[in-house]
Scaffold this motif. Sequence first.
Motif, PDB file in Angstrom:
ATOM      1  N   GLY A 239      -3.323  73.623  20.303  1.00  0.00           N
ATOM      2  CA  GLY A 239      -4.029  73.095  19.145  1.00  0.00           C
ATOM      3  C   GLY A 239      -4.663  71.757  19.456  1.00  0.00           C
ATOM      4  O   GLY A 239      -4.635  71.274  20.601  1.00  0.00           O
ATOM      5  N   LEU A 240      -5.246  71.138  18.430  1.00  0.00           N
ATOM      6  CA  LEU A 240      -5.843  69.815  18.577  1.00  0.00           C
ATOM      7  C   LEU A 240      -4.759  68.747  18.512  1.00  0.00           C
ATOM      8  O   LEU A 240      -3.788  68.880  17.772  1.00  0.00           O
ATOM      9  CB  LEU A 240      -6.874  69.574  17.481  1.00  0.00           C
ATOM     10  N   ALA A 241      -4.960  67.688  19.275  1.00  0.00           N
ATOM     11  CA  ALA A 241      -4.016  66.571  19.278  1.00  0.00           C
ATOM     12  C   ALA A 241      -4.742  65.291  18.922  1.00  0.00           C
ATOM     13  O   ALA A 241      -5.962  65.168  19.130  1.00  0.00           O
ATOM     14  CB  ALA A 241      -3.339  66.443  20.644  1.00  0.00           C
ATOM     15  N   PHE A 242      -3.986  64.339  18.386  1.00  0.00           N
ATOM     16  CA  PHE A 242      -4.532  63.035  18.012  1.00  0.00           C
ATOM     17  C   PHE A 242      -3.715  61.987  18.755  1.00  0.00           C
ATOM     18  O   PHE A 242      -2.593  61.662  18.384  1.00  0.00           O
ATOM     19  CB  PHE A 242      -4.411  62.856  16.494  1.00  0.00           C
ATOM     20  N   LEU A 243      -4.285  61.471  19.860  1.00  0.00           N
ATOM     21  CA  LEU A 243      -3.566  60.562  20.749  1.00  0.00           C
ATOM     22  C   LEU A 243      -4.471  59.387  21.113  1.00  0.00           C
ATOM     23  O   LEU A 243      -5.688  59.423  20.895  1.00  0.00           O
ATOM     24  CB  LEU A 243      -3.140  61.300  22.023  1.00  0.00           C
ATOM     25  N   SER A 244      -3.901  58.354  21.710  1.00  0.00           N
ATOM     26  CA  SER A 244      -4.722  57.219  22.123  1.00  0.00           C
ATOM     27  C   SER A 244      -5.624  57.621  23.279  1.00  0.00           C
ATOM     28  O   SER A 244      -5.284  58.501  24.087  1.00  0.00           O
ATOM     29  CB  SER A 244      -3.830  56.043  22.540  1.00  0.00           C
ATOM     30  N   ASP A 245      -6.782  56.972  23.351  1.00  0.00           N
ATOM     31  CA  ASP A 245      -7.708  57.292  24.441  1.00  0.00           C
ATOM     32  C   ASP A 245      -7.097  56.980  25.801  1.00  0.00           C
ATOM     33  O   ASP A 245      -7.418  57.630  26.805  1.00  0.00           O
ATOM     34  CB  ASP A 245      -9.046  56.577  24.247  1.00  0.00           C
ATOM     35  N   LEU A 246      -6.193  56.005  25.852  1.00  0.00           N
ATOM     36  CA  LEU A 246      -5.527  55.686  27.116  1.00  0.00           C
ATOM     37  C   LEU A 246      -4.672  56.853  27.589  1.00  0.00           C
ATOM     38  O   LEU A 246      -4.616  57.156  28.783  1.00  0.00           O
ATOM     39  CB  LEU A 246      -4.644  54.440  26.943  1.00  0.00           C
ATOM     40  N   ALA A 247      -4.006  57.516  26.655  1.00  0.00           N
ATOM     41  CA  ALA A 247      -3.095  58.606  27.013  1.00  0.00           C
ATOM     42  C   ALA A 247      -3.833  59.845  27.513  1.00  0.00           C
ATOM     43  O   ALA A 247      -3.294  60.614  28.312  1.00  0.00           O
ATOM     44  CB  ALA A 247      -2.212  58.966  25.818  1.00  0.00           C
ATOM     45  N   VAL A 248      -5.072  60.040  27.040  1.00  0.00           N
ATOM     46  CA  VAL A 248      -5.788  61.286  27.386  1.00  0.00           C
ATOM     47  C   VAL A 248      -6.951  61.062  28.338  1.00  0.00           C
ATOM     48  O   VAL A 248      -7.606  62.024  28.736  1.00  0.00           O
ATOM     49  CB  VAL A 248      -6.309  61.977  26.104  1.00  0.00           C
ATOM     50  N   ALA A 249      -7.210  59.815  28.730  1.00  0.00           N
ATOM     51  CA  ALA A 249      -8.415  59.507  29.520  1.00  0.00           C
ATOM     52  C   ALA A 249      -8.503  60.339  30.794  1.00  0.00           C
ATOM     53  O   ALA A 249      -9.556  60.916  31.103  1.00  0.00           O
ATOM     54  CB  ALA A 249      -8.440  58.019  29.858  1.00  0.00           C
ATOM     55  N   ALA A 250      -7.408  60.422  31.549  1.00  0.00           N
ATOM     56  CA  ALA A 250      -7.453  61.148  32.827  1.00  0.00           C
ATOM     57  C   ALA A 250      -7.718  62.632  32.616  1.00  0.00           C
ATOM     58  O   ALA A 250      -8.491  63.248  33.368  1.00  0.00           O
ATOM     59  CB  ALA A 250      -6.137  60.944  33.576  1.00  0.00           C
ATOM     60  N   ASP A 251      -7.114  63.210  31.572  1.00  0.00           N
ATOM     61  CA  ASP A 251      -7.300  64.639  31.319  1.00  0.00           C
ATOM     62  C   ASP A 251      -8.696  64.938  30.793  1.00  0.00           C
ATOM     63  O   ASP A 251      -9.264  65.997  31.102  1.00  0.00           O
ATOM     64  CB  ASP A 251      -6.231  65.137  30.340  1.00  0.00           C
ATOM     65  N   VAL A 252      -9.264  64.035  29.999  1.00  0.00           N
ATOM     66  CA  VAL A 252     -10.636  64.231  29.520  1.00  0.00           C
ATOM     67  C   VAL A 252     -11.607  64.139  30.696  1.00  0.00           C
ATOM     68  O   VAL A 252     -12.521  64.960  30.841  1.00  0.00           O
ATOM     69  CB  VAL A 252     -10.983  63.192  28.434  1.00  0.00           C
ATOM     70  N   GLU A 253     -11.407  63.147  31.555  1.00  0.00           N
ATOM     71  CA  GLU A 253     -12.292  62.968  32.707  1.00  0.00           C
ATOM     72  C   GLU A 253     -12.234  64.163  33.649  1.00  0.00           C
ATOM     73  O   GLU A 253     -13.256  64.577  34.224  1.00  0.00           O
ATOM     74  CB  GLU A 253     -11.917  61.693  33.455  1.00  0.00           C
ATOM     75  N   ALA A 254     -11.032  64.743  33.782  1.00  0.00           N
ATOM     76  CA  ALA A 254     -10.860  65.892  34.686  1.00  0.00           C
ATOM     77  C   ALA A 254     -11.272  67.204  34.049  1.00  0.00           C
ATOM     78  O   ALA A 254     -11.275  68.250  34.722  1.00  0.00           O
ATOM     79  CB  ALA A 254      -9.402  65.970  35.136  1.00  0.00           C
ATOM     80  N   GLY A 255     -11.618  67.205  32.756  1.00  0.00           N
ATOM     81  CA  GLY A 255     -12.043  68.427  32.085  1.00  0.00           C
ATOM     82  C   GLY A 255     -10.897  69.271  31.559  1.00  0.00           C
ATOM     83  O   GLY A 255     -11.120  70.383  31.070  1.00  0.00           O
ATOM     84  N   ARG A 256      -9.683  68.764  31.659  1.00  0.00           N
ATOM     85  CA  ARG A 256      -8.532  69.522  31.132  1.00  0.00           C
ATOM     86  C   ARG A 256      -8.461  69.446  29.617  1.00  0.00           C
ATOM     87  O   ARG A 256      -7.840  70.282  28.965  1.00  0.00           O
ATOM     88  CB  ARG A 256      -7.238  68.992  31.754  1.00  0.00           C
ATOM     89  N   LEU A 257      -9.089  68.404  29.042  1.00  0.00           N
ATOM     90  CA  LEU A 257      -9.175  68.251  27.584  1.00  0.00           C
ATOM     91  C   LEU A 257     -10.617  67.922  27.210  1.00  0.00           C
ATOM     92  O   LEU A 257     -11.348  67.301  28.000  1.00  0.00           O
ATOM     93  CB  LEU A 257      -8.246  67.136  27.094  1.00  0.00           C
ATOM     94  N   VAL A 258     -10.991  68.306  25.996  1.00  0.00           N
ATOM     95  CA  VAL A 258     -12.327  68.011  25.464  1.00  0.00           C
ATOM     96  C   VAL A 258     -12.150  67.110  24.251  1.00  0.00           C
ATOM     97  O   VAL A 258     -11.360  67.424  23.342  1.00  0.00           O
ATOM     98  CB  VAL A 258     -13.058  69.304  25.060  1.00  0.00           C
ATOM     99  N   ARG A 259     -12.870  65.992  24.235  1.00  0.00           N
ATOM    100  CA  ARG A 259     -12.770  65.069  23.102  1.00  0.00           C
ATOM    101  C   ARG A 259     -13.823  65.402  22.052  1.00  0.00           C
ATOM    102  O   ARG A 259     -14.994  65.637  22.384  1.00  0.00           O
ATOM    103  CB  ARG A 259     -12.940  63.622  23.562  1.00  0.00           C
ATOM    104  N   VAL A 260     -13.412  65.405  20.780  1.00  0.00           N
ATOM    105  CA  VAL A 260     -14.330  65.672  19.667  1.00  0.00           C
ATOM    106  C   VAL A 260     -14.174  64.561  18.628  1.00  0.00           C
ATOM    107  O   VAL A 260     -13.225  63.775  18.669  1.00  0.00           O
ATOM    108  CB  VAL A 260     -14.053  67.054  19.028  1.00  0.00           C
ATOM    109  N   LEU A 261     -15.119  64.516  17.698  1.00  0.00           N
ATOM    110  CA  LEU A 261     -15.112  63.517  16.620  1.00  0.00           C
ATOM    111  C   LEU A 261     -15.036  62.093  17.153  1.00  0.00           C
ATOM    112  O   LEU A 261     -14.452  61.196  16.523  1.00  0.00           O
ATOM    113  CB  LEU A 261     -13.931  63.763  15.657  1.00  0.00           C
ATOM    114  N   ALA A 262     -15.647  61.838  18.327  1.00  0.00           N
ATOM    115  CA  ALA A 262     -15.599  60.492  18.923  1.00  0.00           C
ATOM    116  C   ALA A 262     -16.242  59.451  18.013  1.00  0.00           C
ATOM    117  O   ALA A 262     -15.841  58.283  18.010  1.00  0.00           O
ATOM    118  CB  ALA A 262     -16.276  60.505  20.290  1.00  0.00           C
TER     119      ALA A 262
END
Length: 311
Positions: A239-262
């Motif tokens: 599902g969708l998660a709501f976390l700090s950008d610091l916690a997800v930065a590496a996964d977003v950069e690697a494409g493992r997660l997609v950020r929405v509603l930025a």
Amino acid sequence: MIRASLIELEAVVAIASLKSFRAAARQLEMSPSALSHAISALEQRLGVRLFHRTTRSVSLSAAGEHFVRRVQPALREVSSTLDEMHELRDTPSGTLRINTSKGAAQVAVLPMILEMRRRHPDVRVELVTEERFVDIVAEGFDAGVRLAEAIPQDMVAIPCGADISMAVVGAPSYFASRPKPTKPKDLLDHECIRRRMASSMVYRWELEKRGREVAVDVRGALTLDNDDLVLQAALAGAGLAFLSDLAVAADVEAGRLVRVLADWTPPFPGLCLFHPSHRLVRAALRAFITIVRESTARERRPSKAGNSKKA
């Protein structure tokens, strides 16, 4: 005016506590005869007997009880002051105890502590992580690291890293059969990973855009009680998660997660190191504050492209 040396006062308190001249002499690293002479000399100057002594026992006289009752707190205060002066010396030493949350420790605090150990090998650092907000004074910590908004007003707060923002993220596998949300109310049509806080309340996702604030009580079959589990579940496509950008930065950069509603998650003041305003700052804490300030200045420095993070 009758004067007494510090060692004489310490001797009276030690004998009263241990009920033995010989044991007190060992504690004070004196000979029994020297200790006996010091007490006799003090009693003579005071004109009162402080102890009742026999070959088998030692006990305080009435005057001695009054003397110890008044002197003991003062000795403790003197000892505490001497310890503080030792801690205020130029060379950092001793143990530095810091309290923070697990996520903050992983992302921001541990690298600074490792730098502290590199620069000041005589300093031992104890880092305690917990989700609840603790009273650092009552629980014996020198400092804490938390979000700026959570720090009590009577504390001295030093920014610890750049501003942060929250991030709504989901795995590519989650979005394979679902549209990406474009506005907060779209979240109600999604499976969201809910977060139970230390207070037992389930967190409502707080979003903001151009001053308009929205709190969404998201829906979802999965409720977890720490950010690591939320992140793992999001990576697994739960599902969708709501976390700090610091916690997800590496996964977003690697494409493992997609950020929405930025555009609905603007930056806000991030972590701060804080310590009591009424307490003298030890050399070890002063040294750590220097490292925190240097690290924060580097993170907030404008990039080569001319973009800068919000200060």
